[in-house]
Design a protein around this motif. Structure first.
Motif, mmCIF file in Angstrom:
data_model
loop_
_atom_site.group_PDB
_atom_site.id
_atom_site.type_symbol
_atom_site.label_atom_id
_atom_site.label_comp_id
_atom_site.label_asym_id
_atom_site.label_seq_id
_atom_site.Cartn_x
_atom_site.Cartn_y
_atom_site.Cartn_z
ATOM 1 N N PHE A 1 46.641 11.744 10.586
ATOM 2 C CA PHE A 1 47.286 10.616 11.002
ATOM 3 C C PHE A 1 46.044 9.615 11.528
ATOM 4 O O PHE A 1 45.285 10.078 12.368
ATOM 5 C CB PHE A 1 48.270 10.755 12.085
ATOM 6 C CG PHE A 1 49.456 11.700 11.806
ATOM 7 C CD1 PHE A 1 49.248 13.181 11.948
ATOM 8 C CD2 PHE A 1 50.678 11.212 11.315
ATOM 9 C CE1 PHE A 1 50.131 14.148 11.355
ATOM 10 C CE2 PHE A 1 51.639 12.244 11.202
ATOM 11 C CZ PHE A 1 51.313 13.793 11.102
ATOM 12 N N SER B 1 48.224 17.368 12.866
ATOM 13 C CA SER B 1 49.477 17.778 13.307
ATOM 14 C C SER B 1 49.168 19.341 12.567
ATOM 15 O O SER B 1 49.022 19.441 11.641
ATOM 16 C CB SER B 1 50.638 17.246 12.555
ATOM 17 O OG SER B 1 51.520 18.269 12.692
ATOM 18 N N ALA C 1 53.568 25.682 16.567
ATOM 19 C CA ALA C 1 55.018 25.588 16.603
ATOM 20 C C ALA C 1 55.484 24.091 17.113
ATOM 21 O O ALA C 1 54.801 23.376 18.058
ATOM 22 C CB ALA C 1 55.419 26.386 17.801
ATOM 23 N N GLY C 2 56.242 23.488 16.146
ATOM 24 C CA GLY C 2 56.667 21.928 16.394
ATOM 25 C C GLY C 2 55.842 20.918 15.846
ATOM 26 O O GLY C 2 56.057 19.935 16.147
ATOM 27 N N ASN C 3 54.992 21.186 15.001
ATOM 28 C CA ASN C 3 53.721 20.123 14.666
ATOM 29 C C ASN C 3 53.345 19.392 15.950
ATOM 30 O O ASN C 3 53.199 18.086 15.654
ATOM 31 C CB ASN C 3 54.612 19.503 13.593
ATOM 32 C CG ASN C 3 54.796 20.234 12.391
ATOM 33 O OD1 ASN C 3 54.152 20.892 11.825
ATOM 34 N ND2 ASN C 3 55.914 19.909 11.621
ATOM 35 N N MET C 4 52.761 19.884 16.740
ATOM 36 C CA MET C 4 52.245 19.263 17.783
ATOM 37 C C MET C 4 51.116 18.563 17.433
ATOM 38 O O MET C 4 50.203 19.000 16.690
ATOM 39 C CB MET C 4 51.721 20.026 19.061
ATOM 40 C CG MET C 4 52.960 20.800 19.468
ATOM 41 S SD MET C 4 54.437 19.915 19.922
ATOM 42 C CE MET C 4 53.556 19.151 21.352
ATOM 43 N N LEU C 5 50.649 17.251 17.877
ATOM 44 C CA LEU C 5 49.766 16.152 17.500
ATOM 45 C C LEU C 5 48.567 16.774 18.515
ATOM 46 O O LEU C 5 48.698 16.623 19.612
ATOM 47 C CB LEU C 5 50.152 15.025 17.792
ATOM 48 C CG LEU C 5 50.985 14.521 16.444
ATOM 49 C CD1 LEU C 5 51.047 12.839 16.654
ATOM 50 C CD2 LEU C 5 50.293 14.655 15.058
ATOM 51 N N PHE D 1 45.162 14.565 19.427
ATOM 52 C CA PHE D 1 44.305 13.410 19.297
ATOM 53 C C PHE D 1 42.852 13.032 19.590
ATOM 54 O O PHE D 1 42.411 13.924 20.235
ATOM 55 C CB PHE D 1 45.108 12.253 20.155
ATOM 56 C CG PHE D 1 46.340 12.013 19.930
ATOM 57 C CD1 PHE D 1 47.377 12.635 20.573
ATOM 58 C CD2 PHE D 1 46.842 10.934 19.187
ATOM 59 C CE1 PHE D 1 48.863 12.281 20.239
ATOM 60 C CE2 PHE D 1 48.028 10.158 19.122
ATOM 61 C CZ PHE D 1 49.025 11.051 19.275
#
Lengths: 115, 113
Positions: free
Chosen positions: B34, B93, B97-101, B103
């Motif tokens: 992203f 991502s 678990a949960g597609n944490m980003l 940065f």
């Protein structure tokens, strides 16, 4: 009106004081997050919640606590603020399950200064 | 663990110049990538994304191509405007678990008239 609303937007406080930052959302998302932004360090995750009964620590949770009062509300507390917690704090939300695309939706931020 | 590295700023350009902001990543598996943008006084908003190798994300004249062989996702724009002045964040991502980003540190772009 913003989909993700943070209050207060700016706060100056003194060392040792208790501070609460509040976040509410109208997006209907299950997942909510609190991030901290410091210059050059990007965003770091403090806590996250995947539903009302779920609370998880992020990478920098020490000195912070959270409460998920409802699907739409997620508050961050600093029980005894210290100067190195001076930062810009962001609340974010995301969808869950098959609707989750990885995209986060952010509030406008709460700038906290601890003297 | 996952990590994202992007070029430090600030990047200062004249209007209509070509922009490149480099981003490389480390991740296991097949992350989604992203670019988020933060305009002054605002929260972050999604600029573009790519979910698999060789995908190109594009929006508002910005583009980035998911290069798995070089683990990169560089942001480009052919002709920047003053209104593009902002901080840009690369993120991934992962398969957690949960597609944490995760940065990167952000790159401030300043475009002068």
């Amino acid at each position: 009106d913003a989909d993700v609303t943070q209050t207060p937007r700016n706060r100056i406080t003194k060392t040792g004081k208790r501070i609460m930052l509040e976040c509410s959302q109208t997006k209907g998302h299950d997942r909510m997050y609190w991030y901290r932004q410091d210059p050059g360090l990007g965003l770091r995750l403090i806590y996250y919640s995947f539903d009302v009964k779920d609370i998880n620590k992020g990478e920098i949770s020490d000195g912070y606590s959270v409460s998920r009062q409802a699907q739409a509300k997620f508050s961050l507390s600093l029980e005894s603020a210290i100067p190195n917690q001076t930062a810009l704090y962001f609340c974010a939300t995301s969808d869950s399950g098959l609707r989750n695309t990885g995209e986060l939706f952010f509030g406008e931020g709460s700038r906290l200064t601890v003297l | 663990g996952n990590s994202v590295t992007q070029m430090e700023g600030p990047v200062t350009l004249s209007e209509e110049a070509f922009l490149t902001i480099n981003c490389t990543y480390t991740a296991t598996g097949y992350p989604s990538l992203f670019w988020y943008v933060q305009y002054p006084g605002e929260g972050l908003q999604l600029l573009l994304k790519a979910t698999k190798a060789d995908d190109k994300g594009s929006n508002k004249g910005f583009e980035a191509t998911y290069r798995k062989e070089t683990t990169s996702f560089h942001l480009e724009k052919g002709s920047v405007q003053v209104s593009d002045s902002a901080v840009y964040f690369c993120a991934l991502s992962g398969n957690n678990a949960g597609n944490m980003l995760t940065f990167g540190g952000g790159t401030r772009l300043m475009v002068k008239p």
